[in-house]
Design an enzyme around this catalytic site. Structure first.
Site, PDB file in Angstrom:
ATOM      1  CG  ASP A 122      94.737  20.223  12.640  1.00 11.64           C
ATOM      2  OD1 ASP A 122      95.643  20.455  11.814  1.00 11.64           O
ATOM      3  OD2 ASP A 122      93.547  20.043  12.305  1.00 11.64           O
ATOM      4  CG  ASP A 154      93.047  24.158   7.632  1.00  9.77           C
ATOM      5  OD1 ASP A 154      92.384  25.203   7.509  1.00  9.77           O
ATOM      6  OD2 ASP A 154      94.217  24.044   7.229  1.00  9.77           O
TER       7      ASP A 154
END
Length: 218
Positions: free
Chosen positions: A14, A16
């Site tokens: 991922d 953020d």
């Protein structure tokens, strides 16, 4: 925490909250949006991490037409892409990405191409060659589609992948994809990942002779 060792054939990352700390701009943009819609900003912030914007809007304003959410989402993405104030790497992210040379890995993010490129660049991070962005999928996290597409592009069975995620919906997506999930940062522990690290300084990568990778956590 005692050291944990995981073995995988690929890593799915991922962005953020995992590689990039963009919390400051996410707070600014979403609290402005909450104010325009007379919603409680604190309650909104509990929902938005990890999802595509229009998916968060659908949770927060369930009676609003999809077309309005998509239009609002496009404006919000433009605002976020123009605002890099306070966007920095999660501690250890640059060194972690550098250690993945030769290790199959992909970025799997709810951001679109423009936003993910801008944020990774602002944080001084190298973009992985394989990237699954908002444009790549038909369903936002917590749907597992993004992680499954990342595994498919890398040619690795989902069961042989480790996901690194910070958000509840991202952790749920990784689990739904049948993958081992490492939670990163303060939000992650409440959502039942297989292991948790404070940040990426607590992750050491060991490439093995058979092409697999060993992760040392802690």
């Amino acid at each position: 925490m005692p050291a944990t060792v995981l073995t995988a054939r690929a890593l799915l990352l991922d962005m953020d909250g995992t590689l990039v700390n963009s919390d400051a701009v996410v707070e600014r943009v979403w609290r402005r949006w909450a104010g325009r819609h007379a919603l409680d900003g604190d309650e909104v912030m509990k929902v938005v991490h990890g999802r595509q914007g229009h998916a968060s809007m659908a949770v927060l304003l369930p009676d609003r037409p999809l077309e309005q959410n998509l239009a609002d989402n496009a404006r919000m993405l433009a605002d976020e892409t123009a605002d890099m104030d306070g966007v920095v790497e999660v501690p250890g992210a640059a060194a972690f990405l550098d250690s993945l040379k030769g290790v199959p890995h992909a970025l799997v993010t709810s951001a679109d191409v423009a936003l993910s490129t801008a944020r990774m660049t602002a944080a001084g991070l190298v973009l992985p060659e394989v990237r699954i962005t908002a444009e790549s999928v038909g369903a936002s996290k917590p749907d597992p589609e993004g992680f499954l597409k990342g595994a498919a592009e890398l040619g690795v069975d989902p069961a042989d992948c480790v996901v690194l995620e910070d958000s509840g919906v991202g952790i749920a997506a990784g689990r739904a994809a049948g993958m081992t999930v490492v939670g990163v940062g303060p939000r992650a522990g409440a959502h039942g990942p297989d292991a948790v690290v404070r940040d990426l300084t607590q992750v050491r990568v060991e490439a093995l002779a058979d092409g697999s990778v060993r992760l040392h956590l802690g």
